[in-house]
Design a protein around this motif. Structure first.
Motif, mmCIF file in Angstrom:
data_model
loop_
_atom_site.group_PDB
_atom_site.id
_atom_site.type_symbol
_atom_site.label_atom_id
_atom_site.label_comp_id
_atom_site.label_asym_id
_atom_site.label_seq_id
_atom_site.Cartn_x
_atom_site.Cartn_y
_atom_site.Cartn_z
ATOM 1 N N UNK B 204 -1.324 21.411 17.076
ATOM 2 C CA UNK B 204 -2.708 21.191 16.690
ATOM 3 C C UNK B 204 -2.937 19.724 16.383
ATOM 4 N N UNK B 205 -4.151 19.257 16.715
ATOM 5 C CA UNK B 205 -4.405 17.819 16.613
ATOM 6 C C UNK B 205 -4.300 17.300 15.187
ATOM 7 N N UNK B 206 -4.808 18.098 14.235
ATOM 8 C CA UNK B 206 -4.858 17.610 12.864
ATOM 9 C C UNK B 206 -3.454 17.305 12.337
ATOM 10 N N UNK B 207 -2.541 18.232 12.617
ATOM 11 C CA UNK B 207 -1.170 18.046 12.148
ATOM 12 C C UNK B 207 -0.560 16.811 12.795
ATOM 13 N N UNK B 208 -0.835 16.669 14.107
ATOM 14 C CA UNK B 208 -0.283 15.535 14.842
ATOM 15 C C UNK B 208 -0.819 14.209 14.299
ATOM 16 N N UNK B 209 -2.103 14.190 13.961
ATOM 17 C CA UNK B 209 -2.674 12.928 13.476
ATOM 18 C C UNK B 209 -2.078 12.538 12.129
ATOM 19 N N UNK B 210 -1.846 13.549 11.251
ATOM 20 C CA UNK B 210 -1.205 13.223 9.977
ATOM 21 C C UNK B 210 0.213 12.693 10.206
ATOM 22 N N UNK B 211 0.912 13.300 11.153
ATOM 23 C CA UNK B 211 2.270 12.824 11.433
ATOM 24 C C UNK B 211 2.205 11.404 12.000
ATOM 25 N N UNK B 212 1.197 11.141 12.848
ATOM 26 C CA UNK B 212 1.051 9.790 13.391
ATOM 27 C C UNK B 212 0.801 8.804 12.260
ATOM 28 N N UNK B 213 -0.015 9.223 11.288
ATOM 29 C CA UNK B 213 -0.248 8.354 10.132
ATOM 30 C C UNK B 213 1.048 8.072 9.404
ATOM 31 N N UNK B 214 1.890 9.103 9.260
ATOM 32 C CA UNK B 214 3.132 8.890 8.518
ATOM 33 C C UNK B 214 4.112 8.024 9.306
ATOM 34 N N UNK B 215 4.187 8.204 10.644
ATOM 35 C CA UNK B 215 5.094 7.333 11.407
ATOM 36 C C UNK B 215 4.579 5.901 11.391
ATOM 37 N N UNK B 216 3.243 5.744 11.447
ATOM 38 C CA UNK B 216 2.677 4.394 11.362
ATOM 39 C C UNK B 216 3.019 3.753 10.028
ATOM 40 N N UNK B 217 2.948 4.547 8.950
ATOM 41 C CA UNK B 217 3.206 3.998 7.625
ATOM 42 C C UNK B 217 4.676 3.636 7.455
ATOM 43 N N UNK B 218 5.571 4.458 7.988
ATOM 44 C CA UNK B 218 6.999 4.144 7.838
ATOM 45 C C UNK B 218 7.336 2.901 8.673
ATOM 46 N N UNK B 219 6.634 2.747 9.819
ATOM 47 C CA UNK B 219 6.820 1.524 10.595
ATOM 48 C C UNK B 219 6.368 0.320 9.781
ATOM 49 N N UNK B 220 5.256 0.504 9.073
ATOM 50 C CA UNK B 220 4.740 -0.569 8.226
ATOM 51 C C UNK B 220 5.792 -0.959 7.177
ATOM 52 N N UNK B 221 6.474 0.039 6.623
ATOM 53 C CA UNK B 221 7.512 -0.266 5.633
ATOM 54 C C UNK B 221 8.654 -1.059 6.262
ATOM 55 N N UNK B 222 9.059 -0.649 7.487
ATOM 56 C CA UNK B 222 10.138 -1.367 8.184
ATOM 57 C C UNK B 222 9.720 -2.808 8.456
ATOM 58 N N UNK B 223 8.459 -2.939 8.920
ATOM 59 C CA UNK B 223 7.940 -4.272 9.209
ATOM 60 C C UNK B 223 7.875 -5.088 7.918
ATOM 61 N N UNK B 224 7.563 -4.393 6.796
ATOM 62 C CA UNK B 224 7.532 -5.067 5.498
ATOM 63 C C UNK B 224 8.884 -5.678 5.161
ATOM 64 N N UNK B 225 9.964 -4.940 5.464
ATOM 65 C CA UNK B 225 11.302 -5.482 5.199
ATOM 66 C C UNK B 225 11.513 -6.759 6.014
ATOM 67 N N UNK B 226 11.068 -6.714 7.298
ATOM 68 C CA UNK B 226 11.197 -7.915 8.125
ATOM 69 C C UNK B 226 10.354 -9.049 7.559
ATOM 70 N N UNK B 227 9.182 -8.698 7.025
ATOM 71 C CA UNK B 227 8.278 -9.733 6.514
ATOM 72 C C UNK B 227 8.805 -10.346 5.220
ATOM 73 N N UNK B 250 2.830 11.862 4.735
ATOM 74 C CA UNK B 250 3.860 12.867 4.969
ATOM 75 C C UNK B 250 3.558 14.135 4.187
ATOM 76 N N UNK B 251 3.019 13.983 2.988
ATOM 77 C CA UNK B 251 2.624 15.150 2.183
ATOM 78 C C UNK B 251 1.533 15.942 2.910
ATOM 79 N N UNK B 252 0.559 15.200 3.480
ATOM 80 C CA UNK B 252 -0.516 15.866 4.220
ATOM 81 C C UNK B 252 0.045 16.631 5.412
ATOM 82 N N UNK B 253 0.976 15.976 6.117
ATOM 83 C CA UNK B 253 1.607 16.610 7.282
ATOM 84 C C UNK B 253 2.360 17.864 6.847
ATOM 85 N N UNK B 254 3.076 17.744 5.735
ATOM 86 C CA UNK B 254 3.846 18.839 5.150
ATOM 87 C C UNK B 254 2.931 20.029 4.866
ATOM 88 N N UNK B 255 1.783 19.724 4.234
ATOM 89 C CA UNK B 255 0.830 20.790 3.912
ATOM 90 C C UNK B 255 0.318 21.466 5.186
#
Lengths: 240, 275
Positions: B204-227, B250-255
């Motif tokens: 379902x799209x909604x679940x996928x979009x929340x997961x996309x948000x979480x992968x985007x955010x974890x990428x942001x954290x990785x990029x933060x380490x580089x920064x 991730x909590x939203x995706x979990x729900x």
């Protein structure tokens, strides 16, 4: 010899190397998920992963050659790339074969030909029911090594061309920029043929090879030409 | 189960392009604003500015993940990861072109990159559809979208590491030290992982979009380490914001997973007849 504009030459070289990479993908025996379960001939992973994996190792060896011998000829850089790729893919296939032979215990057989063109051994009697062949037979192995050589040579050629363009402009950073751009071209050119072959191909003896290679190579040439033009324009942008 | 309306492709495209560009341009505009204000506020604004680039890239990740979903639904025959990789391949070529070609007119860079990526994506999509004959009706449109979002993801995360999107600056702070490889790979993962993980009959799209948000955010954290390596304090802010956003999404995706799992019904045993 007719004098040719160096930029035009580089665009053509990049287009040719993209085409080499695209052709290379067709030689590599890729089985995808079915091969991972020993239900199809080839290495059990995706086309892109194999092409890119072997190609990027080729890129590393080619750049190593270039870094230590900046005056190396184009042929030497390409040969270094081909060598790295071939070693990488041959060792992958060897390790895979060990698992297929001693772990899964399947006889290596190709489903596409009746007799192995190299060893001349019967194939069809060894295929388990309901599968598309198993393991990596001799012809697939040889085809894969040849393909890896082509891919590595293509990767080396792009890297060499880009280094020629960028080194006069940004001396110290040229290697990084050329390397990343090569990676971009590599991924584009390894995904396109994998759509063409539709996920699985056994190698040069597969009937699919002749069916798809024409249109894939044409597509790749056109797109790599575009990438080459973009690469030359990036160099224009660096001249502030 | 009640029908939930999907977000339309156009809505998400607008979200990705506008959100992405706003984020990327904020890395450029916020420091200018800070200069005008001056004082402590200026320092704070300069510190948080690079994180805006990563936020913009997150918007593009969500858009890209939905485009991957639409095209990969047809079955590519090569697995979902291949499309994430071609996206980044096209994206990086277009991003480098866009940022380099504008020379001193830095401000135009991201838009030129976006347009170039769309053109490259369109051409590749056209070839895939008409020469390779993949017979996927949404191929051309999705390829264009994927390439464009790939370019925005690369520029956004690069800007978060380099502090702005000036090409020479990006070469020094992102290319030379190899952070570009992390941007390339983690960005590709962020885009391809959501559909790769969610695909199936009950996707379902909604679940996928929340997961996309979480992968985007974890990428942001990785990029933060580089920064942290390149920009110092700004990197710490990007990292912390990424981690907080990751928890939220991730909590939203979990729900959503719990919600959808409750709706799965038994389909009976596998039929006796041999296929």
């Amino acid at each position: 010899m007719v004098a040719i504009d160096p930029n035009l030459l580089y665009v053509l070289l990049i287009a040719i190397s993209g085409t080499l990479i695209c052709a290379a993908v067709h030689f590599i025996p890729v089985g995808g998920a079915p091969a991972a379960m020993a239900q199809a001939t080839g290495i059990g992973t995706g086309t892109v992963e194999l092409a890119a994996g072997s190609g990027l190792v080729g890129l590393i060896t080619a750049s190593y050659m270039y870094a230590y011998e900046p005056l190396a000829s184009m042929a030497l850089v390409m040969a270094a790339g081909a060598m790295g790729s071939m070693v990488m893919l041959a060792s992958t296939m060897f390790a895979g074969s060990l698992v297929y032979a001693y772990g899964v215990a399947v006889p290596f057989a190709s489903a596409q030909v009746k007799k192995d063109p190299i060893t001349g051994q019967r194939q069809d009697t060894y295929i388990s029911k309901g599968t598309q062949g198993q393991g990596i037979p001799t012809i697939c192995f040889v085809s894969g090594v040849v393909g890896a050589g082509l891919g590595g040579a293509g990767g080396g050629l792009i890297y060499f061309s880009l280094m020629q363009i960028y080194t006069p402009l940004i001396a110290a950073s040229a290697a990084a920029v050329a390397g990343v751009f090569t990676m971009g071209v590599f991924y584009v050119n390894s995904v396109i043929p994998s759509y063409g072959v539709g996920g699985t191909i056994e190698g040069v003896h597969d009937p699919k090879f002749r069916r798809v290679i024409g249109k894939d190579v044409f597509t790749s040439f056109a797109i790599s030409l575009l990438c080459g033009i973009v690469a030359v324009f990036i160099a224009q942008g660096m001249m502030v | 189960m009640s029908e939930i309306k999907d977000r339309s492709p156009n809505q998400l495209m607008a979200f990705g392009i506008i959100g992405g560009l706003i984020g990327i341009y904020l890395t450029y505009l916020l420091p200018l604003l800070g200069e005008k204000i001056g004082g402590t506020i200026a320092d704070i604004i300069v510190i948080i500015a690079p994180a805006a680039g990563a936020l913009g890239a997150m918007c593009s990740v969500i858009w890209g993940a939905d485009a991957v979903r639409r095209v990969a639904k047809y079955g590519l025959g090569t697995g979902v990861p291949s499309i994430g990789q071609i996206a980044m391949g096209m994206g990086i070529i277009a991003a480098m072109f866009g940022l380099a070609i504008v020379k001193t007119a830095t401000i135009a860079g991201p838009i030129v990159a976006l347009v170039t990526a769309s053109v490259i994506g369109f051409i590749i999509g056209w070839f895939a559809q008409n020469v390779i004959k993949m017979k996927i009706p949404v191929m051309i449109r999705c390829m264009t979208e994927i390439a464009a979002s790939g370019a925005l993801i690369i520029i956004g995360f690069s800007a978060a590491v380099a502090g702005n999107f000036e090409f020479n600056n990006i070469i020094t702070l992102v290319f030379d030290n190899g952070v570009m490889l992390a941007v390339f790979w983690v960005g590709a993962m962020a885009m391809l992982h959501p559909f790769n993980a969610c695909l199936g009959p009950d996707e379902r799209q909604k679940r996928l979009l929340y997961l996309a948000g979480s992968t985007g955010a974890i990428t942001m954290a990785v990029i933060g380490i580089a920064a942290i390596m390149t920009l110092g304090t700004s990197g710490i802010f990007t990292f912390l914001l990424g981690v907080v956003l990751w928890f939220i999404f991730y909590k939203k995706f979990w729900d959503e997973v719990y919600n959808d799992a409750a709706a799965v019904v038994g389909t009976g045993l596998i039929p006796k007849t041999e296929a």
